[in-house]
Write a protein that holds these residues in place. Sequence first.
Motif, PDB file in Angstrom:
ATOM      1  N   VAL A 132       0.879  -1.530   0.014  1.00  0.00           N
ATOM      2  CA  VAL A 132      -0.268  -0.148   0.259  1.00  0.00           C
ATOM      3  C   VAL A 132       0.726   1.294  -0.213  1.00  0.00           C
ATOM      4  N   ALA A 133       0.060   2.662  -0.399  1.00  0.00           N
ATOM      5  CA  ALA A 133       0.938   3.504   0.009  1.00  0.00           C
ATOM      6  C   ALA A 133       1.439   3.898   1.319  1.00  0.00           C
ATOM      7  N   ASP A 134       2.628   4.844   1.285  1.00  0.00           N
ATOM      8  CA  ASP A 134       3.009   4.915   2.790  1.00  0.00           C
ATOM      9  C   ASP A 134       2.099   5.951   3.356  1.00  0.00           C
ATOM     10  N   SER A 135       1.288   6.445   3.199  1.00  0.00           N
ATOM     11  CA  SER A 135       0.087   7.301   3.727  1.00  0.00           C
ATOM     12  C   SER A 135      -1.183   6.326   4.351  1.00  0.00           C
ATOM     13  N   THR A 136      -1.294   4.729   3.102  1.00  0.00           N
ATOM     14  CA  THR A 136      -2.355   3.952   3.591  1.00  0.00           C
ATOM     15  C   THR A 136      -1.368   3.623   4.809  1.00  0.00           C
ATOM     16  N   ARG A 137      -0.725   3.346   4.538  1.00  0.00           N
ATOM     17  CA  ARG A 137      -0.016   2.548   5.716  1.00  0.00           C
ATOM     18  C   ARG A 137       0.646   3.111   7.216  1.00  0.00           C
ATOM     19  N   ARG A 138       0.662   4.434   6.911  1.00  0.00           N
ATOM     20  CA  ARG A 138       0.606   5.317   8.557  1.00  0.00           C
ATOM     21  C   ARG A 138      -0.838   5.081   9.118  1.00  0.00           C
ATOM     22  N   GLN A 139      -1.903   5.249   8.721  1.00  0.00           N
ATOM     23  CA  GLN A 139      -3.422   5.259   8.763  1.00  0.00           C
ATOM     24  C   GLN A 139      -3.859   3.805   9.079  1.00  0.00           C
ATOM     25  N   TYR A 140      -3.091   2.721   8.593  1.00  0.00           N
ATOM     26  CA  TYR A 140      -2.982   1.343   9.242  1.00  0.00           C
ATOM     27  C   TYR A 140      -2.647   1.490  10.440  1.00  0.00           C
ATOM     28  N   THR A 141      -1.572   1.973  10.774  1.00  0.00           N
ATOM     29  CA  THR A 141      -0.543   2.151  12.217  1.00  0.00           C
ATOM     30  C   THR A 141      -1.865   2.817  12.804  1.00  0.00           C
ATOM     31  N   GLU A 142      -2.234   3.621  13.020  1.00  0.00           N
ATOM     32  CA  GLU A 142      -3.068   4.768  13.707  1.00  0.00           C
ATOM     33  C   GLU A 142      -4.254   3.668  13.903  1.00  0.00           C
ATOM     34  N   ASP A 143      -5.461   3.326  12.883  1.00  0.00           N
ATOM     35  CA  ASP A 143      -6.422   2.458  13.498  1.00  0.00           C
ATOM     36  C   ASP A 143      -6.383   1.114  14.141  1.00  0.00           C
ATOM     37  N   PHE A 144      -5.201  -0.122  13.538  1.00  0.00           N
ATOM     38  CA  PHE A 144      -4.623  -0.858  14.288  1.00  0.00           C
ATOM     39  C   PHE A 144      -4.435  -0.591  15.745  1.00  0.00           C
ATOM     40  N   PHE A 145      -3.423   0.118  15.843  1.00  0.00           N
ATOM     41  CA  PHE A 145      -3.319   0.930  16.943  1.00  0.00           C
ATOM     42  C   PHE A 145      -4.464   0.612  17.922  1.00  0.00           C
ATOM     43  N   ASP A 146      -5.362   1.660  17.326  1.00  0.00           N
ATOM     44  CA  ASP A 146      -6.762   1.647  18.539  1.00  0.00           C
ATOM     45  C   ASP A 146      -7.774   0.128  18.502  1.00  0.00           C
ATOM     46  N   TYR A 147      -7.579  -0.736  18.131  1.00  0.00           N
ATOM     47  CA  TYR A 147      -7.685  -1.731  18.236  1.00  0.00           C
ATOM     48  C   TYR A 147      -7.067  -2.379  19.324  1.00  0.00           C
ATOM     49  N   LEU A 148      -5.517  -2.531  18.961  1.00  0.00           N
ATOM     50  CA  LEU A 148      -4.584  -3.241  20.329  1.00  0.00           C
ATOM     51  C   LEU A 148      -5.037  -2.405  21.463  1.00  0.00           C
ATOM     52  N   ARG A 149      -4.925  -1.802  21.438  1.00  0.00           N
ATOM     53  CA  ARG A 149      -5.640  -0.797  22.643  1.00  0.00           C
ATOM     54  C   ARG A 149      -6.652  -1.016  23.325  1.00  0.00           C
ATOM     55  N   PHE A 150      -7.961  -1.551  22.222  1.00  0.00           N
ATOM     56  CA  PHE A 150      -9.179  -1.651  23.112  1.00  0.00           C
ATOM     57  C   PHE A 150      -8.650  -3.814  23.722  1.00  0.00           C
ATOM     58  N   ALA A 151      -8.468  -4.201  22.575  1.00  0.00           N
ATOM     59  CA  ALA A 151      -7.958  -5.570  23.224  1.00  0.00           C
ATOM     60  C   ALA A 151      -6.883  -5.884  24.286  1.00  0.00           C
ATOM     61  N   ARG A 152      -6.309  -4.889  24.050  1.00  0.00           N
ATOM     62  CA  ARG A 152      -5.571  -5.312  24.989  1.00  0.00           C
ATOM     63  C   ARG A 152      -3.861  -6.439  25.134  1.00  0.00           C
ATOM     64  N   SER A 153      -4.354  -7.358  24.887  1.00  0.00           N
ATOM     65  CA  SER A 153      -3.679  -8.588  24.603  1.00  0.00           C
ATOM     66  C   SER A 153      -2.994  -8.968  23.401  1.00  0.00           C
ATOM     67  N   ALA A 154      -2.359  -9.787  22.987  1.00  0.00           N
ATOM     68  CA  ALA A 154      -1.445 -10.822  22.495  1.00  0.00           C
ATOM     69  C   ALA A 154      -3.354 -12.026  21.968  1.00  0.00           C
ATOM     70  N   GLN A 155      -3.438 -11.861  22.867  1.00  0.00           N
ATOM     71  CA  GLN A 155      -4.483 -13.604  22.795  1.00  0.00           C
ATOM     72  C   GLN A 155      -6.151 -12.825  22.171  1.00  0.00           C
ATOM     73  N   ASP A 156      -6.102 -12.067  23.065  1.00  0.00           N
ATOM     74  CA  ASP A 156      -7.123 -11.316  22.391  1.00  0.00           C
ATOM     75  C   ASP A 156      -7.685 -11.100  21.161  1.00  0.00           C
ATOM     76  N   THR A 157      -6.481 -10.135  20.107  1.00  0.00           N
ATOM     77  CA  THR A 157      -6.048  -9.104  19.337  1.00  0.00           C
ATOM     78  C   THR A 157      -6.750  -9.567  18.297  1.00  0.00           C
ATOM     79  N   LEU A 158      -6.053 -11.443  18.359  1.00  0.00           N
ATOM     80  CA  LEU A 158      -6.675 -12.474  17.358  1.00  0.00           C
ATOM     81  C   LEU A 158      -8.045 -13.272  17.550  1.00  0.00           C
ATOM     82  N   ASP A 159      -8.942 -12.685  18.560  1.00  0.00           N
ATOM     83  CA  ASP A 159     -10.484 -13.193  18.521  1.00  0.00           C
ATOM     84  C   ASP A 159     -11.100 -12.170  17.684  1.00  0.00           C
TER      85      ASP A 159
END
Length: 353
Positions: free
Chosen positions: A54-81
Amino acid sequence: MQRELPAPSSEETSQEYAPRTVIIARGRVTSFEEKRHYTRTLLGWNDGIVAGQVADSTRRQYTEDFFDYLRFARSAQDTLDSAIFSQWRTDLVERIYLVPDKDSPGEMVEKQLSPNTINRMLAAVRHMMMEAEEKKLIPPGTFEQFNRVRGVSVKGLKDRLKPNARVRITPQEMRLLTEQPDASRLLGLRDLALLHTFGNGPRISEICDITRNRLRSRGRGYVVEVRGKNKTEYRDVPLSREAYAAIQAWLAARPIESPFIFTRFDGRGEDTHSRLSAEPLTRQGAWKIIKGYTVKIGLPDAKPHDLRRLVGTELARKNPRVGQLVLGHASIETFYKHYVLDEIPEDATEGLY
């Protein structure tokens, strides 16, 4: 031992009042690099898995959005659920942001995410899971489970859509815009050339990337070669003689050399010559310039993309196929979908019975 995501920074404080999360904007913002680091700490991988996809700008947006999800999931196990992913979708819908009120200093107002933003965030996480599974970084079948989690209904959350998401700009208003820059000043020459280039239909990202060697004459007129989003090949965009002349006037007056046509001015002050940079104008910079002029003519809600819509609408009346090619849409169906082709005559229903 189960790894957990480090606690959020003081950028925003989450208060969970079931079933909602209230996020209050505060102090320091978690940096982009910190988010990448936290993601790798939790999962062993980060946005690097989509490098080159993907383009660099899209990759940066993915990082922002994915981090929001990680902060909600909190753990590696829950992230993959995928069930946690579905719960995050609900959280995004119910979430309330308390942000400073621009019209009332010291006051806070509630904001909620639009359905388009929520669906973009969901799509970012799905794409990351797809790439991770392809690289055998997560268990087989994980992406399939995530892909079954549907997006939100735009119609169901239509009240959250901005009322001025699209501002109709007329040819007369476009002409008025081009009369605003002070062409006796170096800054005004650049802004005039920028406005005229927008008036020929390229995207803001395409305009900021234009280099001098991509500008040329062809037949009876002029074209500029631009490379659209997700494209590897350049396409020709016709330039009006007025736009070409404005660009040439700017380049002739610019006292520094740069391969880029639209360069920025750094800092503040009256001495524009000393502030002139050889670096290209950023998308954020171009956005602010256009917004400044639209406010001056009484269109405070207009955006750079509305200028592109003007070009699409006017070309649609003349020749939709030409409009499709000028704007760089892959299909004529996409062009028809996004641009108004005809005004409805006031007497359209007269004489029907």
